[in-house]
Every structure is written in C-alpha cells, then in structure tokens.
Motif scaffolding. Structure first.
Motif, PDB file in Angstrom:
ATOM      1  N   ASN A  44      60.932  -2.710  32.219  1.00  0.00           N
ATOM      2  CA  ASN A  44      60.128  -2.154  31.122  1.00  0.00           C
ATOM      3  C   ASN A  44      60.445  -2.801  29.782  1.00  0.00           C
ATOM      4  N   THR A  45      59.429  -2.857  28.933  1.00  0.00           N
ATOM      5  CA  THR A  45      59.615  -3.389  27.582  1.00  0.00           C
ATOM      6  C   THR A  45      60.257  -2.321  26.695  1.00  0.00           C
ATOM      7  N   VAL A  46      60.750  -2.758  25.549  1.00  0.00           N
ATOM      8  CA  VAL A  46      61.330  -1.814  24.581  1.00  0.00           C
ATOM      9  C   VAL A  46      60.258  -0.816  24.129  1.00  0.00           C
ATOM     10  N   THR A  47      59.039  -1.300  23.960  1.00  0.00           N
ATOM     11  CA  THR A  47      57.944  -0.410  23.532  1.00  0.00           C
ATOM     12  C   THR A  47      57.705   0.688  24.577  1.00  0.00           C
ATOM     13  N   GLU A  48      57.688   0.315  25.851  1.00  0.00           N
ATOM     14  CA  GLU A  48      57.491   1.328  26.914  1.00  0.00           C
ATOM     15  C   GLU A  48      58.652   2.324  26.939  1.00  0.00           C
ATOM     16  N   TRP A  49      59.844   1.804  26.674  1.00  0.00           N
ATOM     17  CA  TRP A  49      61.060   2.642  26.672  1.00  0.00           C
ATOM     18  C   TRP A  49      60.971   3.695  25.556  1.00  0.00           C
ATOM     19  N   MET A  64      71.514  -8.642  30.923  1.00  0.00           N
ATOM     20  CA  MET A  64      71.725  -7.738  29.799  1.00  0.00           C
ATOM     21  C   MET A  64      70.895  -8.228  28.615  1.00  0.00           C
ATOM     22  N   ASP A  65      69.990  -7.407  28.140  1.00  0.00           N
ATOM     23  CA  ASP A  65      69.165  -7.773  26.990  1.00  0.00           C
ATOM     24  C   ASP A  65      69.885  -7.313  25.719  1.00  0.00           C
ATOM     25  N   ILE A  66      70.785  -8.157  25.247  1.00  0.00           N
ATOM     26  CA  ILE A  66      71.583  -7.822  24.060  1.00  0.00           C
ATOM     27  C   ILE A  66      70.678  -7.630  22.843  1.00  0.00           C
ATOM     28  N   SER A  67      69.592  -8.414  22.797  1.00  0.00           N
ATOM     29  CA  SER A  67      68.724  -8.329  21.615  1.00  0.00           C
ATOM     30  C   SER A  67      68.053  -6.967  21.487  1.00  0.00           C
ATOM     31  N   SER A  68      67.915  -6.246  22.590  1.00  0.00           N
ATOM     32  CA  SER A  68      67.233  -4.941  22.492  1.00  0.00           C
ATOM     33  C   SER A  68      68.010  -3.979  21.592  1.00  0.00           C
ATOM     34  N   ILE A  69      69.319  -4.197  21.448  1.00  0.00           N
ATOM     35  CA  ILE A  69      70.114  -3.301  20.588  1.00  0.00           C
ATOM     36  C   ILE A  69      69.615  -3.430  19.138  1.00  0.00           C
ATOM     37  N   ALA A  70      69.451  -4.679  18.701  1.00  0.00           N
ATOM     38  CA  ALA A  70      68.977  -4.908  17.332  1.00  0.00           C
ATOM     39  C   ALA A  70      67.531  -4.447  17.169  1.00  0.00           C
ATOM     40  N   VAL A  71      66.725  -4.654  18.203  1.00  0.00           N
ATOM     41  CA  VAL A  71      65.311  -4.254  18.128  1.00  0.00           C
ATOM     42  C   VAL A  71      65.210  -2.726  18.035  1.00  0.00           C
ATOM     43  N   ILE A  94      71.839   4.135  20.487  1.00  0.00           N
ATOM     44  CA  ILE A  94      71.730   3.309  21.701  1.00  0.00           C
ATOM     45  C   ILE A  94      73.120   2.961  22.216  1.00  0.00           C
ATOM     46  N   ILE A  95      73.323   3.209  23.512  1.00  0.00           N
ATOM     47  CA  ILE A  95      74.564   2.811  24.160  1.00  0.00           C
ATOM     48  C   ILE A  95      74.221   1.743  25.211  1.00  0.00           C
ATOM     49  N   VAL A  96      75.244   1.104  25.741  1.00  0.00           N
ATOM     50  CA  VAL A  96      75.027   0.029  26.723  1.00  0.00           C
ATOM     51  C   VAL A  96      75.852   0.281  27.971  1.00  0.00           C
ATOM     52  N   ASP A  97      75.228   0.065  29.128  1.00  0.00           N
ATOM     53  CA  ASP A  97      75.916   0.145  30.421  1.00  0.00           C
ATOM     54  C   ASP A  97      76.113  -1.288  30.911  1.00  0.00           C
ATOM     55  N   PRO A  98      77.327  -1.838  30.739  1.00  0.00           N
ATOM     56  CA  PRO A  98      77.535  -3.223  31.163  1.00  0.00           C
ATOM     57  C   PRO A  98      77.724  -3.333  32.680  1.00  0.00           C
ATOM     58  N   SER A  99      78.072  -2.235  33.338  1.00  0.00           N
ATOM     59  CA  SER A  99      78.437  -2.271  34.762  1.00  0.00           C
ATOM     60  C   SER A  99      77.251  -2.611  35.654  1.00  0.00           C
ATOM     61  N   HIS A 100      76.111  -1.903  35.434  1.00  0.00           N
ATOM     62  CA  HIS A 100      74.964  -2.143  36.306  1.00  0.00           C
ATOM     63  C   HIS A 100      74.296  -3.473  36.015  1.00  0.00           C
ATOM     64  N   ALA A 101      74.459  -3.985  34.779  1.00  0.00           N
ATOM     65  CA  ALA A 101      73.926  -5.314  34.479  1.00  0.00           C
ATOM     66  C   ALA A 101      74.780  -6.372  35.184  1.00  0.00           C
ATOM     67  N   ALA A 156      80.231  -7.802  23.916  1.00  0.00           N
ATOM     68  CA  ALA A 156      79.025  -8.300  23.234  1.00  0.00           C
ATOM     69  C   ALA A 156      78.177  -7.131  22.731  1.00  0.00           C
ATOM     70  N   ALA A 157      78.098  -6.067  23.526  1.00  0.00           N
ATOM     71  CA  ALA A 157      77.279  -4.908  23.152  1.00  0.00           C
ATOM     72  C   ALA A 157      77.795  -4.266  21.869  1.00  0.00           C
ATOM     73  N   ILE A 158      79.112  -4.115  21.787  1.00  0.00           N
ATOM     74  CA  ILE A 158      79.684  -3.488  20.581  1.00  0.00           C
ATOM     75  C   ILE A 158      79.506  -4.425  19.382  1.00  0.00           C
ATOM     76  N   ALA A 159      79.696  -5.713  19.627  1.00  0.00           N
ATOM     77  CA  ALA A 159      79.504  -6.682  18.541  1.00  0.00           C
ATOM     78  C   ALA A 159      78.063  -6.662  18.040  1.00  0.00           C
ATOM     79  N   ALA A 160      77.125  -6.392  18.941  1.00  0.00           N
ATOM     80  CA  ALA A 160      75.694  -6.387  18.562  1.00  0.00           C
ATOM     81  C   ALA A 160      75.260  -5.081  17.906  1.00  0.00           C
ATOM     82  N   GLY A 161      76.149  -4.090  17.865  1.00  0.00           N
ATOM     83  CA  GLY A 161      75.805  -2.863  17.137  1.00  0.00           C
ATOM     84  C   GLY A 161      75.528  -1.638  17.992  1.00  0.00           C
TER      85      GLY A 161
END
Ligand code: PEP
Ligand code: MN
Length: 338
Positions: A213-218, A251-258, A267-274, A287-292
């Motif tokens: 899914n896209t960020v917009t759909e999310w 992992m779509d790191i850019s989605s954090i900034a978007v 927004i949190i990140v699950d690195p395990s399933h990626a 990387a997720a924490i660095a990206a915000g």
C-alpha cells in the motif's frame, strides 16, 4: 479537482461537466485556453470524491486531484503532533518508545524470559502475538485466548503495558479486555470492518502499513479509526513488497519523513518483519531512529532457535541490549532520549 478536456471539446461536453459539478454542490472555475479547456472543481471535500465521477463524461481527457483523499489524519486538519499515551508511556513525544518481545506468545516461560530481558534493556512496552495471521492455514496460528491470558499475567507481574494483534472484528472486545494497545497487521490494513470496530474503542491502535500500500492509502485507512472517534492511532512502517528479494520486505525509510510532513500521527518502525533475518535488524532499527521515527517494534526471543514463529528475524536478549545502547546514542544526537 482539475478536469482537463480534450482538444477542441465542444461547449456541450464542457457544460455537462460543469453542471455535474454544480449539482454536487461544488463551485467551478473555467480556464479557456486556445485549444483546451481546463475545469477546476472547488469545494471542501473534493478529496473524498472519486475522480471517476468526472472521468466518465465524454470529452474528458484526465482528472487530477489536488486535495488528499485522507482528512482526519492530515496535518492540515491537525497541525500539532498527536501524542498517544499508554500508562506512563507517551508515543510521539521526545522520548523514543521501544516495544519488544516475541513474535508469538508460546508459553509462560518463554514470555516471562522475553519480558524480563526486554525490560532490563529499557523497552517500555511488551509485544507478543496471541492471534497470528499466517500465510498458510497449516502454520501455528497462535495460542489465541490462552495467549491473551498469559500476556495479562506477565503485564500484571512486571507492570508493563502489552501490545498484541487483533485479526477479527468480532474479537476486538475480547482483545481489548487484555491488551493496552491493539495491533492491526499488514495484511489487515484495509480490513475496513476491523478498522471500523477499532474506531469505536478508546484503546491505542497500531496500524501497520499494508505490504503493498501507498502512504496515501495508509493514511486513508487511519481515517477509518479517527472517523470512529478513536484518536489514539500509531502508524507502523514494516517494509513493503518490492522486486528486491535479499530481504523479506524493503524498509521504506522515506515514509517516515513523508508521514511527518503530511500527518500529525506518531510513527514507529518494525525492523524485524522487513529484515526477515536477525543480522539486518540493527541497521534498519538505527536508520529508523535516525530518520525521525518515534519508536520501534522489535521481535526478541529468549531462544530464537526454539521459536515457533519468526525465529530467524528475532534478536537474542544480548543483541537487543546492544542495539538499545546504539539507539540511545542516535536518539541523543538528535535531541531525543530513550
Ligand atoms: C507481527 O508484528 O507479528 C506481524 C505479523 O507483523 P506484520 O503484520 O507486519 O507482518
Ligand atoms: Mn513476526
């Protein structure tokens, strides 16, 4: 919404579109070019309107949205960040929240060992699946209600909030009796009856991004929860399906900034399933924490070799401890804390 007419479209075709827009209560601005007419359809909720409503008319070449289809999840609607409170934990505030624990609740010994180790390393929320949405019906489906009871026992003993997945709209009430946060898994991001049901409770909900899914759909899916009156929504990026097959999901790191730009939700990140493999988890988490990102959801198993589900991507307690130290340093470098 911008409707572009084909070259030399006759005025009858243009009028038909204009009349339709007006009949729906919108105002219209016409831009009559030398050989093309562009019609701007203006109004408060054109974002919720299907582009097909105008694309279907003869002479229409293209229809483009200018408003986003989501509303309540948008920063336009609520400029300040949402902070979701779970007991003493505040998700979306300066402090990074780490939720950790096994993929699935297997037995009391496993859950207790996992809880002890993640608490000792600084996690403030315990994860553990009681209902597992498995790709195959022949795979372990979770301990279900017994799993919820084990989570409740450990939650009480260690005074730690718990997060667990709910897969069925009819089970929302039951899961909410045991869990502090209810998780919507990637495969259910667009299970609209589940989202509607979760909109009616007050418990925080983690809405994972659909794997395709896209960020917009999310964010539009998040609107289902918000529209029902549940404002305690936490988004979770967990990787998406791409052509890359060296990891389980990309992992779509850019989605954090978007998300931070277009939404007020944490927004949190699950690195395990990626990652799909324990050796990639720390890099993605850092990387997720660095990206915000506002937090992490990580699989930790006291003995991954014995795990019934996702052992390969689970961190051992000692690897998790090391990662927490690294995350702390990154958080502090960015003016946050762990
Ligand atoms: C999980 O967190 O246990 C899980 C099944 O994750 P996802 O829905 O992201 O695959
Ligand atoms: Mn898992």
């Amino acid at each position: 919404m911008i409707v572009e007419m084909r070259k030399q479209a006759p005025s009858e075709e243009i009028n038909e579109v204009v009349l339709r827009a007006k009949s729906l209560g919108f105002s219209v601005q016409l831009n009559l070019g030398t050989d093309k007419t562009v019609i701007a359809i203006l109004g408060g909720n054109t974002g919720q309107l299907s582009t097909d409503m105008f694309a279907v008319f003869p002479g229409v070449e293209s229809v483009t949205r200018i408003m986003k289809p989501y509303k309540l999840a948008s920063r336009e609607f609520k400029p300040e960040n949402t902070i979701v409170k779970v007991g003493k934990v505040e998700i979306g505030n300066k402090k990074i929240t780490v939720m950790a624990g096994p993929c699935a609740v297997e037995n009391i010994k496993q859950l207790e060992a996992a809880a002890k180790s993640v608490i000792d390393s600084g996690a403030t929320i315990l994860r553990g699946g009681a209902y597992k949405p498995r790709t195959s019906p022949f795979s372990f489906q979770g301990l279900e209600k017994v799993g919820l009871e084990l989570l409740a026992e450990i939650k009480k003993k260690y005074q730690i909030p718990v997060v667990t997945e709910v897969v069925d709209p009819h089970a929302v009430e039951l899961v909410a009796q045991y869990a502090d946060i209810l998780q919507v898994g990637t495969r259910n991001m667009q299970n609209f009856s589940l989202l509607t049901e979760l909109g009616h409770i007050k418990h925080p909900v983690i809405l994972k991004r659909g794997l395709a899914n896209t960020v917009t759909e999310w964010l539009t899916a998040a609107d289902y929860l918000l529209a029902g009156g549940n404002n305690n929504v936490i988004l979770c990026e967990r990787g998406i399906r791409t052509f890359e097959d060296s990891v389980r999901f990309s992992m779509d790191i850019s989605s954090i900034a978007v998300i931070k730009k277009f939404s007020h939700l944490p927004i949190i990140v699950d690195p395990s399933h990626a990652a799909g493999h324990y050796s990639y988890v720390p890099a993605i988490a850092r990387a997720a924490i660095a990206a915000g990102a506002d937090g992490l959801l990580i699989e930790v198993h006291p003995n991954p070799k014995e795990a019934l589900v996702d052992g390969l991507q689970s961190l051992t307690p000692s690897d998790f401890k090391r990662l927490m130290g690294e995350i702390k340093a990154i958080a502090e470098a960015l003016g946050r804390s762990l």
